[in-house]
Design a protein around this motif. Sequence first.
Motif, PDB file in Angstrom:
ATOM      1  N   GLY A  74      72.389  10.683  -1.094  1.00  0.00           N
ATOM      2  CA  GLY A  74      72.321  11.716  -2.114  1.00  0.00           C
ATOM      3  C   GLY A  74      72.691  11.249  -3.514  1.00  0.00           C
ATOM      4  N   ALA A  75      73.102  10.002  -3.674  1.00  0.00           N
ATOM      5  CA  ALA A  75      73.484   9.506  -5.007  1.00  0.00           C
ATOM      6  C   ALA A  75      72.230   9.324  -5.857  1.00  0.00           C
ATOM      7  N   VAL A  76      72.256   9.920  -7.037  1.00  0.00           N
ATOM      8  CA  VAL A  76      71.139   9.808  -7.971  1.00  0.00           C
ATOM      9  C   VAL A  76      71.648   9.082  -9.212  1.00  0.00           C
ATOM     10  N   ASP A  77      70.873   8.143  -9.699  1.00  0.00           N
ATOM     11  CA  ASP A  77      71.256   7.378 -10.891  1.00  0.00           C
ATOM     12  C   ASP A  77      72.627   6.723 -10.738  1.00  0.00           C
ATOM     13  N   ALA A  78      72.862   6.134  -9.579  1.00  0.00           N
ATOM     14  CA  ALA A  78      74.138   5.436  -9.356  1.00  0.00           C
ATOM     15  C   ALA A  78      74.218   4.241 -10.290  1.00  0.00           C
ATOM     16  N   PRO A  79      75.396   3.952 -10.843  1.00  0.00           N
ATOM     17  CA  PRO A  79      75.511   2.791 -11.729  1.00  0.00           C
ATOM     18  C   PRO A  79      75.270   1.505 -10.948  1.00  0.00           C
ATOM     19  N   VAL A  89      86.660 -17.884 -14.097  1.00  0.00           N
ATOM     20  CA  VAL A  89      86.334 -16.685 -14.874  1.00  0.00           C
ATOM     21  C   VAL A  89      85.377 -15.795 -14.080  1.00  0.00           C
ATOM     22  N   THR A  90      85.733 -14.513 -14.004  1.00  0.00           N
ATOM     23  CA  THR A  90      84.886 -13.515 -13.356  1.00  0.00           C
ATOM     24  C   THR A  90      84.560 -12.436 -14.379  1.00  0.00           C
ATOM     25  N   VAL A  91      83.310 -11.997 -14.388  1.00  0.00           N
ATOM     26  CA  VAL A  91      82.890 -10.906 -15.268  1.00  0.00           C
ATOM     27  C   VAL A  91      82.313  -9.812 -14.380  1.00  0.00           C
ATOM     28  N   ASP A  92      83.004  -8.650 -14.349  1.00  0.00           N
ATOM     29  CA  ASP A  92      82.514  -7.483 -13.621  1.00  0.00           C
ATOM     30  C   ASP A  92      81.810  -6.577 -14.615  1.00  0.00           C
ATOM     31  N   VAL A  93      80.606  -6.109 -14.265  1.00  0.00           N
ATOM     32  CA  VAL A  93      79.805  -5.293 -15.175  1.00  0.00           C
ATOM     33  C   VAL A  93      79.301  -4.062 -14.425  1.00  0.00           C
ATOM     34  N   GLU A  94      79.339  -2.928 -15.106  1.00  0.00           N
ATOM     35  CA  GLU A  94      78.762  -1.687 -14.593  1.00  0.00           C
ATOM     36  C   GLU A  94      77.746  -1.209 -15.620  1.00  0.00           C
ATOM     37  N   VAL A  95      76.500  -1.033 -15.181  1.00  0.00           N
ATOM     38  CA  VAL A  95      75.441  -0.577 -16.073  1.00  0.00           C
ATOM     39  C   VAL A  95      75.042   0.829 -15.644  1.00  0.00           C
ATOM     40  N   THR A  96      75.196   1.786 -16.555  1.00  0.00           N
ATOM     41  CA  THR A  96      74.786   3.166 -16.301  1.00  0.00           C
ATOM     42  C   THR A  96      73.641   3.502 -17.248  1.00  0.00           C
ATOM     43  N   GLY A  97      73.155   4.700 -17.171  1.00  0.00           N
ATOM     44  CA  GLY A  97      72.098   5.133 -18.069  1.00  0.00           C
ATOM     45  C   GLY A  97      72.564   5.297 -19.499  1.00  0.00           C
ATOM     46  N   GLN A  98      73.882   5.403 -19.704  1.00  0.00           N
ATOM     47  CA  GLN A  98      74.412   5.646 -21.037  1.00  0.00           C
ATOM     48  C   GLN A  98      75.159   4.469 -21.650  1.00  0.00           C
ATOM     49  N   GLU A  99      75.708   3.590 -20.822  1.00  0.00           N
ATOM     50  CA  GLU A  99      76.536   2.525 -21.394  1.00  0.00           C
ATOM     51  C   GLU A  99      76.643   1.316 -20.479  1.00  0.00           C
ATOM     52  N   ARG A 131      88.802  -5.695 -20.842  1.00  0.00           N
ATOM     53  CA  ARG A 131      87.751  -4.685 -20.697  1.00  0.00           C
ATOM     54  C   ARG A 131      86.890  -4.611 -21.959  1.00  0.00           C
ATOM     55  N   PHE A 132      85.606  -4.281 -21.762  1.00  0.00           N
ATOM     56  CA  PHE A 132      84.687  -4.102 -22.889  1.00  0.00           C
ATOM     57  C   PHE A 132      83.710  -2.979 -22.571  1.00  0.00           C
ATOM     58  N   THR A 133      83.168  -2.376 -23.639  1.00  0.00           N
ATOM     59  CA  THR A 133      82.219  -1.271 -23.508  1.00  0.00           C
ATOM     60  C   THR A 133      81.117  -1.426 -24.532  1.00  0.00           C
ATOM     61  N   GLY A 134      79.888  -1.205 -24.103  1.00  0.00           N
ATOM     62  CA  GLY A 134      78.738  -1.192 -25.005  1.00  0.00           C
ATOM     63  C   GLY A 134      78.081   0.173 -24.955  1.00  0.00           C
ATOM     64  N   ASP A 135      77.649   0.669 -26.106  1.00  0.00           N
ATOM     65  CA  ASP A 135      77.096   2.017 -26.186  1.00  0.00           C
ATOM     66  C   ASP A 135      75.779   2.187 -25.450  1.00  0.00           C
ATOM     67  N   GLU A 156      73.578 -15.311 -15.532  1.00  0.00           N
ATOM     68  CA  GLU A 156      72.172 -15.429 -15.169  1.00  0.00           C
ATOM     69  C   GLU A 156      71.419 -14.269 -15.827  1.00  0.00           C
ATOM     70  N   TRP A 157      70.124 -14.470 -16.108  1.00  0.00           N
ATOM     71  CA  TRP A 157      69.285 -13.407 -16.642  1.00  0.00           C
ATOM     72  C   TRP A 157      68.847 -12.524 -15.489  1.00  0.00           C
ATOM     73  N   LEU A 158      68.876 -11.209 -15.729  1.00  0.00           N
ATOM     74  CA  LEU A 158      68.359 -10.274 -14.741  1.00  0.00           C
ATOM     75  C   LEU A 158      67.884  -9.010 -15.406  1.00  0.00           C
ATOM     76  N   ARG A 159      67.202  -8.175 -14.629  1.00  0.00           N
ATOM     77  CA  ARG A 159      66.643  -6.923 -15.143  1.00  0.00           C
ATOM     78  C   ARG A 159      67.320  -5.780 -14.398  1.00  0.00           C
ATOM     79  N   VAL A 160      67.735  -4.754 -15.159  1.00  0.00           N
ATOM     80  CA  VAL A 160      68.373  -3.595 -14.553  1.00  0.00           C
ATOM     81  C   VAL A 160      67.363  -2.481 -14.458  1.00  0.00           C
TER      82      VAL A 160
END
Length: 160
Positions: A74-79, A89-99, A131-135, A156-160
């Motif tokens: 039932g999850a819609v538009d899950a990040p 070094v580890t970089v954790d990233v969450e990509v949502t529809g807004q940020e 932590r960092f945030t992009g609009d 690495e390059w990737l497409r979301v």
Amino acid sequence: MNTVNDEFDEEAHDGEEFDVDLLEEELRRAASILDPVPAQLREMAVAAYALHDLDARIAELTFDSVVDAIPVRGAVDAPRMLTFRAGEVTVDVEVTGQELLGQVLPPQQALIEVLTGPQTAAPLVTDDMGRFTGDAPPVGPFALRLRAGGDVVVTEWLRV
């Protein structure tokens, strides 16, 4: 033993020599006219190559929620959750529809550049916890370039 290719060569050329290199060149020219590489794609490829840091460490994608996680019913538009690793070094990233949200571990001051082609967005600055945030989330292929102290890490390059 006669094969189909031998028969084709004999029938089509009647003793003329067949130049494979010339055929390949003619096919390349035809493809470039009938199905050219889009200018924007060519520019992105050139920019990606030009932006490559020779001394940068490449961060490997170690987790991708699309591939590695079990979808929630039932999850819609899950990040989309991504984890990149380069050495310690580890970089954790969450990509949502807004940020775009993320964290550098171990926590440290760093500049994060979102690479999307010829233009890079304004660098994102980490806080004391890394932590960092992009609009705006990246559209199309993207990579992140992390600059912390004297180290440069590129994902690495990737497409979301």
